[in-house]
Each structure stands twice: as structure tokens, then as C-alpha cells.
Design a protein around this motif. Structure first.
Motif, mmCIF file in Angstrom:
data_model
loop_
_atom_site.group_PDB
_atom_site.id
_atom_site.type_symbol
_atom_site.label_atom_id
_atom_site.label_comp_id
_atom_site.label_asym_id
_atom_site.label_seq_id
_atom_site.Cartn_x
_atom_site.Cartn_y
_atom_site.Cartn_z
ATOM 1 N N VAL A 127 11.056 9.331 -14.001
ATOM 2 C CA VAL A 127 10.048 10.328 -13.646
ATOM 3 C C VAL A 127 8.713 9.944 -14.269
ATOM 4 O O VAL A 127 7.672 10.076 -13.651
ATOM 5 C CB VAL A 127 10.491 11.736 -14.091
ATOM 6 C CG1 VAL A 127 9.363 12.729 -13.960
ATOM 7 C CG2 VAL A 127 11.689 12.189 -13.263
ATOM 8 N N GLY A 128 8.721 9.433 -15.497
ATOM 9 C CA GLY A 128 7.494 9.009 -16.155
ATOM 10 C C GLY A 128 6.804 7.874 -15.423
ATOM 11 O O GLY A 128 5.585 7.838 -15.296
ATOM 12 N N VAL A 129 7.574 6.937 -14.898
ATOM 13 C CA VAL A 129 7.008 5.817 -14.152
ATOM 14 C C VAL A 129 6.396 6.314 -12.855
ATOM 15 O O VAL A 129 5.301 5.917 -12.481
ATOM 16 C CB VAL A 129 8.095 4.746 -13.869
ATOM 17 C CG1 VAL A 129 7.606 3.726 -12.870
ATOM 18 C CG2 VAL A 129 8.522 4.090 -15.163
ATOM 19 N N VAL A 130 7.068 7.232 -12.178
ATOM 20 C CA VAL A 130 6.541 7.758 -10.917
ATOM 21 C C VAL A 130 5.258 8.533 -11.172
ATOM 22 O O VAL A 130 4.273 8.377 -10.469
ATOM 23 C CB VAL A 130 7.601 8.668 -10.232
ATOM 24 C CG1 VAL A 130 6.987 9.398 -9.060
ATOM 25 C CG2 VAL A 130 8.786 7.831 -9.792
ATOM 26 N N ARG A 131 5.236 9.344 -12.219
ATOM 27 C CA ARG A 131 4.042 10.127 -12.514
ATOM 28 C C ARG A 131 2.886 9.211 -12.947
ATOM 29 O O ARG A 131 1.756 9.410 -12.549
ATOM 30 C CB ARG A 131 4.319 11.129 -13.620
ATOM 31 C CG ARG A 131 5.148 12.290 -13.148
ATOM 32 C CD ARG A 131 5.298 13.321 -14.222
ATOM 33 N NE ARG A 131 6.147 14.405 -13.761
ATOM 34 C CZ ARG A 131 6.759 15.238 -14.547
ATOM 35 N NH1 ARG A 131 6.631 15.146 -15.850
ATOM 36 N NH2 ARG A 131 7.518 16.195 -14.050
ATOM 37 N N ALA A 132 3.190 8.212 -13.778
ATOM 38 C CA ALA A 132 2.135 7.309 -14.222
ATOM 39 C C ALA A 132 1.578 6.512 -13.055
ATOM 40 O O ALA A 132 0.381 6.309 -12.947
ATOM 41 C CB ALA A 132 2.683 6.364 -15.295
#
Length: 88
Positions: free
Chosen positions: A79-84
Motif C-alpha cells: 500500500v505504501g508503494v502504491v500511495r508513494a
């Protein structure tokens, strides 16, 4: 006495057909490893409810907890990679 009249939905946004949307299905798909790990942990805990836990049960619960933690970590990282990526 006043009667209450229901009006039909005039907008597609107001209509609800009871089915999950594509976005909701994608979110469930992403969370499925975590859901399965939590079910496995729950199964291991349920097995020890009616009898004392032996070493094998303790090991099974510990491993299931580790799988839940790993699944949560993987989901948070994904999720962090998608948001970043979306913010850049």
C-alpha cells in the motif's frame, strides 16, 4: 396522519445493487493473504479452546501469528508503494 412516499433513485450514484464495486473487489484481493493468515491463526486458537495447549499447539499458534505479522507487513509495504507512486 402524513404518509411517507419513497422516491425512486434518480441518480446512478444513489442506486445500490448490493454487489461490491470493482475497486472494492480489488481491495479484497490485495488483503486476501492477510485474511487467510488471520483465519489460520483463529483456527489454531480455536483448536486449543477445549483442551490444554501442548507444545505443538503453542508452536502452531506462534507460527500463525508470525504469518499474520508478515502478511500485515507485506500489505503495508504494498500500500505504501502504491500511495508513494501515486503522489509522485
Amino acid at each position: 396522519m402524513k404518509s411517507i412516499i419513497t422516491l425512486p433513485a434518480t441518480s446512478g450514484a444513489l442506486a445500490f445493487d448490493g454487489e461490491p464495486s470493482g475497486v472494492e473487489l480489488d481491495a479484497i484481493e490485495q488483503e486476501m493473504p492477510l485474511i487467510l493468515a488471520e483465519v489460520e491463526l483463529l483456527d489454531a486458537q480455536i483448536k486449543t479452546l477445549d483442551r490444554p495447549a501442548v507444545k505443538l499447539d503453542e508452536r502452531r499458534i506462534r507460527r500463525a501469528r508470525n504469518r499474520v505479522v508478515a502478511a500485515r507487513r507485506d500489505l503495508a509495504n504494498r500500500v505504501g508503494v502504491v500511495r508513494a507512486g501515486g503522489a509522485a
